[in-house]
Design a protein around this motif. Structure first.
Motif: not given
Length: 312
Positions: A27-35, A284-304
């Motif tokens: 993952q890369k959370a919203i608000g950070t560039a760290d993976k 009972r098992s799955k693989i998933y992928a997501d992407v999101a964008r939050d306007s409130k984040a001061a930087k790195e508004k997108t996460g996945y």
């Protein structure tokens, strides 16, 4: 007579179920560039629940759920049974439980509306349904609580009162007892729900409404929330008002589901959009992928994120 009494006790039926969820994602959370390789938002878990038939339509129940981070093997909280830990008794009168548990407003309303079920980087319930945020009057769980549930013909009602509640800033006991009420109804493709809560502070209050409808080609969801609260850490400060809304859809596609939604909260002017796909390997098992964008984040508004989950 004595032998007969022992025979009746021995014949009482009881069962214990072991269940859980193990989920790890890149993952890369919203608000950070760290993976990172990490646990999901809702958290992997190991739980035990059981029921004993007491006869005459009466049952004794219990449940305990531990939360863990499978990425490093640690507990996710100082509370070992951070999910819940409760014991109860059920009958024709309903179900009474005591201990630690989810608030009925969260479990029966808020968590039912988010198309992402409060999970992954695309989680929307904590914005649109203003759950578990400082300054909204609500909580996800109550400790030291007693609750009552009644279900009949698709209608479900829940009520509880507690000595303290939890929010993102910690646990406290407010000026008044915390309480929550909720009800929902499911019939065919339709699900509707409403709930309210007082977090225990001097002016805490919150209410939520929401609905789902299965059109066959998609399940549409919508919710609205409003709250007034004193901040958790300093209850004497002025009240904070907040409103939220959420719309979303779950669309069957191939061997899985596309999930999409948008949420907004007025207090922190957050607008969040989420999009994801669950590829179902089995029930009972799955693989998933997501992407999101939050306007409130001061930087790195997108996460996945990209993850795999197995429930048992």
């Amino acid at each position: 007579a004595v032998l007969g009494a022992f025979a009746g006790a021995a014949s009482a039926q009881s069962s214990v179920t072991v269940y859980g969820l193990v989920e790890v994602q890149a993952q890369k959370a919203i608000g950070t560039a760290d993976k990172a390789i990490a646990d999901s938002v809702t958290g992997s878990r190991l739980g035990f629940r059981g029921v004993e038939d007491l006869g005459g339509g009466m049952k004794a129940t219990f449940g305990m759920e531990h939360r863990l981070n499978p990425a490093n093997g640690t507990s996710t909280s100082a509370n070992f049974w951070n999910g819940y830990s409760k014991v109860g008794i059920a009958g024709a009168f309903g179900h009474i439980e005591l201990g630690r548990d989810y608030t009925v407003n969260f479990l029966m309303v808020q968590n039912q509306i988010d198309p992402f079920a409060g999970d992954t980087v695309a989680i929307l319930r904590n914005i649109g349904m203003i759950a578990n945020q400082v300054g909204n009057g609500g909580s996800v769980r109550y400790s030291n609580q007693i609750e009552y549930h009644l279900s009949a013909n698709g209608f479900n009602f829940g009520a509880q009162v507690a000595g303290g509640n939890e929010q993102t800033a910690g646990t406290y006991i407010g000026a008044k007892k915390a309480y929550s009420l909720a009800a929902n109804y499911a019939a065919g493709p339709l699900f509707v729900a409403a709930g309210m809560e007082n977090g225990g502070g001097a002016s805490d209050k919150m209410w939520d409404i929401g609905a789902r409808y299965n059109l066959g080609v998609a399940t549409l969801t919508a919710g609205y929330s409003s709250g007034v609260s004193n901040p958790v850490v300093t209850p004497a400060t002025p009240s904070v008002k907040q409103k939220g809304m959420l719309i979303g859809a779950i669309i069957p596609a191939g061997p899985g589901n596309v999930k999409v939604g948008m949420a907004r909260s007025s207090n922190n002017t957050s607008n969040k959009f989420g999009l994801g796909y669950d590829y179902l390997l089995s029930k009972r098992s799955k693989i998933y992928a997501d992407v999101a964008r939050d306007s409130k984040a001061a930087k790195e508004k997108t996460g996945y994120d990209l993850g795999i989950a197995h429930s048992f």
